[in-house]
Scaffold this motif. Sequence first.
Motif, PDB file in Angstrom:
ATOM      1  N   PHE A 146       0.820  -1.201   0.000  1.00  0.00           N
ATOM      2  CA  PHE A 146       0.000   0.000   0.000  1.00  0.00           C
ATOM      3  C   PHE A 146       0.861   1.261   0.000  1.00  0.00           C
ATOM      4  O   PHE A 146       1.974   1.264   0.537  1.00  0.00           O
ATOM      5  N   LYS A 147       0.320   2.339  -0.561  1.00  0.00           N
ATOM      6  CA  LYS A 147       1.091   3.581  -0.625  1.00  0.00           C
ATOM      7  C   LYS A 147       1.110   4.304   0.714  1.00  0.00           C
ATOM      8  O   LYS A 147       2.167   4.748   1.171  1.00  0.00           O
ATOM      9  N   ASP A 148      -0.044   4.459   1.345  1.00  0.00           N
ATOM     10  CA  ASP A 148      -0.125   5.266   2.556  1.00  0.00           C
ATOM     11  C   ASP A 148      -0.187   4.444   3.837  1.00  0.00           C
ATOM     12  O   ASP A 148       0.601   4.621   4.744  1.00  0.00           O
ATOM     13  N   LYS A 149      -1.150   3.527   3.896  1.00  0.00           N
ATOM     14  CA  LYS A 149      -1.288   2.706   5.098  1.00  0.00           C
ATOM     15  C   LYS A 149      -1.921   1.375   4.724  1.00  0.00           C
ATOM     16  O   LYS A 149      -2.583   1.242   3.692  1.00  0.00           O
ATOM     17  N   VAL A 150      -1.696   0.378   5.553  1.00  0.00           N
ATOM     18  CA  VAL A 150      -2.221  -0.959   5.309  1.00  0.00           C
ATOM     19  C   VAL A 150      -3.746  -0.944   5.355  1.00  0.00           C
ATOM     20  O   VAL A 150      -4.351  -0.360   6.265  1.00  0.00           O
ATOM     21  N   ASP A 151      -4.347  -1.581   4.336  1.00  0.00           N
ATOM     22  CA  ASP A 151      -5.796  -1.723   4.271  1.00  0.00           C
ATOM     23  C   ASP A 151      -6.121  -3.206   4.428  1.00  0.00           C
ATOM     24  O   ASP A 151      -6.079  -3.977   3.476  1.00  0.00           O
ATOM     25  N   ASN A 152      -6.460  -3.597   5.654  1.00  0.00           N
ATOM     26  CA  ASN A 152      -6.726  -5.011   5.934  1.00  0.00           C
ATOM     27  C   ASN A 152      -7.895  -5.556   5.136  1.00  0.00           C
ATOM     28  O   ASN A 152      -7.898  -6.718   4.734  1.00  0.00           O
ATOM     29  N   ALA A 153      -8.893  -4.716   4.879  1.00  0.00           N
ATOM     30  CA  ALA A 153     -10.077  -5.176   4.139  1.00  0.00           C
ATOM     31  C   ALA A 153      -9.699  -5.575   2.713  1.00  0.00           C
ATOM     32  O   ALA A 153     -10.174  -6.596   2.197  1.00  0.00           O
ATOM     33  N   LYS A 154      -8.852  -4.799   2.060  1.00  0.00           N
ATOM     34  CA  LYS A 154      -8.419  -5.131   0.696  1.00  0.00           C
ATOM     35  C   LYS A 154      -7.596  -6.413   0.696  1.00  0.00           C
ATOM     36  O   LYS A 154      -7.732  -7.259  -0.192  1.00  0.00           O
ATOM     37  N   PHE A 155      -6.735  -6.554   1.677  1.00  0.00           N
ATOM     38  CA  PHE A 155      -5.921  -7.762   1.781  1.00  0.00           C
ATOM     39  C   PHE A 155      -6.803  -8.988   1.988  1.00  0.00           C
ATOM     40  O   PHE A 155      -6.630 -10.021   1.326  1.00  0.00           O
ATOM     41  N   MET A 159      -7.328 -12.384  -0.355  1.00  0.00           N
ATOM     42  CA  MET A 159      -7.132 -13.734   0.168  1.00  0.00           C
ATOM     43  C   MET A 159      -8.413 -14.560   0.054  1.00  0.00           C
ATOM     44  O   MET A 159      -8.350 -15.778  -0.148  1.00  0.00           O
ATOM     45  N   ALA A 160      -9.564 -13.915   0.143  1.00  0.00           N
ATOM     46  CA  ALA A 160     -10.840 -14.627   0.041  1.00  0.00           C
ATOM     47  C   ALA A 160     -11.067 -15.180  -1.359  1.00  0.00           C
ATOM     48  O   ALA A 160     -11.855 -16.109  -1.549  1.00  0.00           O
ATOM     49  N   GLY A 161     -10.369 -14.628  -2.354  1.00  0.00           N
ATOM     50  CA  GLY A 161     -10.541 -15.059  -3.735  1.00  0.00           C
ATOM     51  C   GLY A 161      -9.605 -16.151  -4.186  1.00  0.00           C
ATOM     52  O   GLY A 161      -9.622 -16.536  -5.355  1.00  0.00           O
ATOM     53  N   ILE A 162      -8.772 -16.696  -3.268  1.00  0.00           N
ATOM     54  CA  ILE A 162      -7.832 -17.738  -3.675  1.00  0.00           C
ATOM     55  C   ILE A 162      -8.373 -19.132  -3.361  1.00  0.00           C
ATOM     56  O   ILE A 162      -9.215 -19.312  -2.483  1.00  0.00           O
ATOM     57  N   SER A 163      -7.878 -20.106  -4.122  1.00  0.00           N
ATOM     58  CA  SER A 163      -8.165 -21.516  -3.862  1.00  0.00           C
ATOM     59  C   SER A 163      -7.003 -22.318  -4.425  1.00  0.00           C
ATOM     60  O   SER A 163      -6.132 -21.784  -5.121  1.00  0.00           O
ATOM     61  N   PHE A 164      -6.990 -23.605  -4.136  1.00  0.00           N
ATOM     62  CA  PHE A 164      -5.913 -24.461  -4.615  1.00  0.00           C
ATOM     63  C   PHE A 164      -6.472 -25.622  -5.428  1.00  0.00           C
ATOM     64  O   PHE A 164      -7.500 -26.201  -5.077  1.00  0.00           O
ATOM     65  N   THR A 165      -5.794 -25.928  -6.529  1.00  0.00           N
ATOM     66  CA  THR A 165      -6.209 -26.992  -7.429  1.00  0.00           C
ATOM     67  C   THR A 165      -5.126 -28.067  -7.469  1.00  0.00           C
ATOM     68  O   THR A 165      -4.126 -27.985  -6.754  1.00  0.00           O
ATOM     69  N   ASN A 166      -5.302 -29.044  -8.341  1.00  0.00           N
ATOM     70  CA  ASN A 166      -4.284 -30.078  -8.542  1.00  0.00           C
ATOM     71  C   ASN A 166      -3.511 -29.862  -9.845  1.00  0.00           C
ATOM     72  O   ASN A 166      -2.952 -30.795 -10.412  1.00  0.00           O
TER      73      ASN A 166
END
Length: 310
Positions: A146-155, A159-166
Motif C-alpha cells: 500500500f502507498k499510505d497505510k495498510v488496508d486489511n479489508a483489501k488484503f 485472500m478470500a478469492g484464492i483456492s488451490f487446485t491439482n
Amino acid sequence: MKKILALLLCVLLTLSLSACGGGKKSEKKVKVTEAPKPVTAATDTDAMKLHFTPPAGYDTVERMIGKNGTGDTTEKSFTYTFADESSAMLGYTVGKQLTDSVPQETLDKAKTATYAGKEFKVIEQNKTLAAFYQEGTTIYAVGYSFKDKVDNAKFESLMAGISFTNATTTEENTDDLFGIRYDAKVAGNICGTSINLTEKPDGTLVNKSISWHYGKNDDEPDYRFLIRVYKNSTVEEQLSKDKTYEDKVINGITYKVRKADEGKKPFEYFTQHGNDVYKIYNNGKSSSWFVDRSEQSEAAFAKFLNTISF
C-alpha cells in the motif's frame, strides 16, 4: 532470491536491514473447430496450483515467468498495479524454503492464518501485508503493498478469492519480442531468464521484456541483460527527463544512449522500430544498495549489442 519473494519481501527486508493444410475436396460439411485463444495476462487466474480472482479496479497487470538455466519454469507471479500506486501480488516459486529467504526474527513475529484450507504465515511491515504458504519445496505467496497505510479489508478480499487446485501445468509467456533479433548466448553462461508481460485489463499489451541472467547461480548472477519492447510508443516518451542522452549507431541501428558516469560504459540504449520502442539494458549485478556493472559485464554487453538486428 526469486522474484515473487523479492516483490513481496524487498520492503520487509529493507526494514530488517535498517497453419492450414490442403486435401481432397469433399461435399461433406466439416465442422471447423477454432483454436483456443491464448490466455492473456489479464485473463490468466492461475499460478500452478494457486487459483485466484484478480483484484478489481487495477490499471495494469504484469505476468512474470522465471526459468532456470536449462529452461525449466521455476516461478510465476502476477503484479496488479493501481492508480494510487498500491499493488497486489500473487505467485509461486519452487526449490526454496521460506526460512532461506526471510530472517528468522521476522518469521517469529509472523501471524498464522488459514486461507483456502491452507496455513499461511502472514507478515505485516512497512505498509506491506504478505502471506506465504509452504508446500514441500514450493512457496505460494499473496500480498498487498500500500502507498499510505495498510488496508486489511483489501488484503482479506484478495485472500478470500484464492483456492488451490491439482494443476501440474500453468500458462506461460512466449519468448517472442516481435521485430528484434539477437543472440543472448554470446554474452556468457545463461543461468536463468525472466519473461515479463504487462497488459491493461482489456488485454492490450503495454510492454514485454526478457531478462537474461549470466553466471553459475541464478540466485546470485554475475550480471543481467534486458530487452524491453514498449508497444505503440516513441523513444522520446521513454527517455528520462533528468538524464542526458546521445545518438550512437551500431550495425546500422541508431540508438539514443544514456550517458554513463566517467570511466564507465553506456548501459541503456533506446531505438524505434515501427510503432514500438526497444530498450536494451545492462542490469549488472544488484546488491542491497546499488547496481554494479563490472568490466566483464560491459565487455559482454558490447558483444550482445553487436548481435542485434531488425
